[in-house]
Design a protein around this motif. Structure first.
Motif, short mmCIF file in Angstrom:
data_model
loop_
_atom_site.label_atom_id
_atom_site.label_comp_id
_atom_site.label_asym_id
_atom_site.label_seq_id
_atom_site.Cartn_x
_atom_site.Cartn_y
_atom_site.Cartn_z
N GLU A 5 36.63 35.05 46.04
CA GLU A 5 36.45 36.31 45.34
C GLU A 5 35.57 36.13 44.11
N THR A 7 33.59 38.75 40.91
CA THR A 7 33.53 40.08 40.31
C THR A 7 32.14 40.28 39.74
N ASP A 8 31.54 41.43 40.08
CA ASP A 8 30.18 41.70 39.61
C ASP A 8 30.21 42.38 38.24
N GLY A 11 32.42 45.43 37.56
CA GLY A 11 33.87 45.29 37.68
C GLY A 11 34.38 45.37 39.11
N VAL A 12 33.47 45.35 40.09
CA VAL A 12 33.87 45.38 41.50
C VAL A 12 34.17 43.95 41.94
N THR A 13 35.34 43.74 42.52
CA THR A 13 35.71 42.43 43.04
C THR A 13 35.34 42.38 44.51
N TRP A 14 34.59 41.34 44.89
CA TRP A 14 34.13 41.15 46.26
C TRP A 14 34.88 39.97 46.87
N PRO A 46 34.06 44.76 49.26
CA PRO A 46 34.38 45.13 47.89
C PRO A 46 35.68 45.88 47.76
N THR A 47 36.21 45.88 46.52
CA THR A 47 37.27 46.82 46.18
C THR A 47 36.60 48.15 45.88
N ASP A 67 29.67 31.71 40.96
CA ASP A 67 29.99 33.13 41.04
C ASP A 67 28.74 33.97 40.78
#
Length: 79
Positions: A5, A7-8, A11-14, A46-47, A67
């Protein structure tokens, strides 16, 4: 292999995991290697409402890429 995982900047966690070519008769899967290369197909999910993307990453990507590098790859594939 466990998903990795990242996070971009938005704030989106992939969640990233290698795609698989399919199950063989013995129940084992073979990672989907990009034909003629040492790269593998990886799905980034993504979330939230963003669209999943497919990446082509080098062997060992889960341990070798930072990351930040993975976020850049996701951003390029999402364009």
């Amino acid at each position: 292999m466990m998903p990795r995982e990242v996070t971009d900047g938005n704030g989106v966690t992939w969640s990233l995991v290698e795609a698989y070519a399919g199950l063989s008769e013995d129940g084992k899967s073979e990672a989907a290697r990009v034909e003629g290369t040492d790269r593998f197909r990886v799905i980034a999910t993504p979330t939230g409402g963003a669209q999943s993307v497919e990446l082509e990453l080098p062997a060992g990507w889960a341990d070798d890429l930072s990351d930040d590098d993975l976020v850049k790859e996701i951003g390029a594939a999402a364009e």
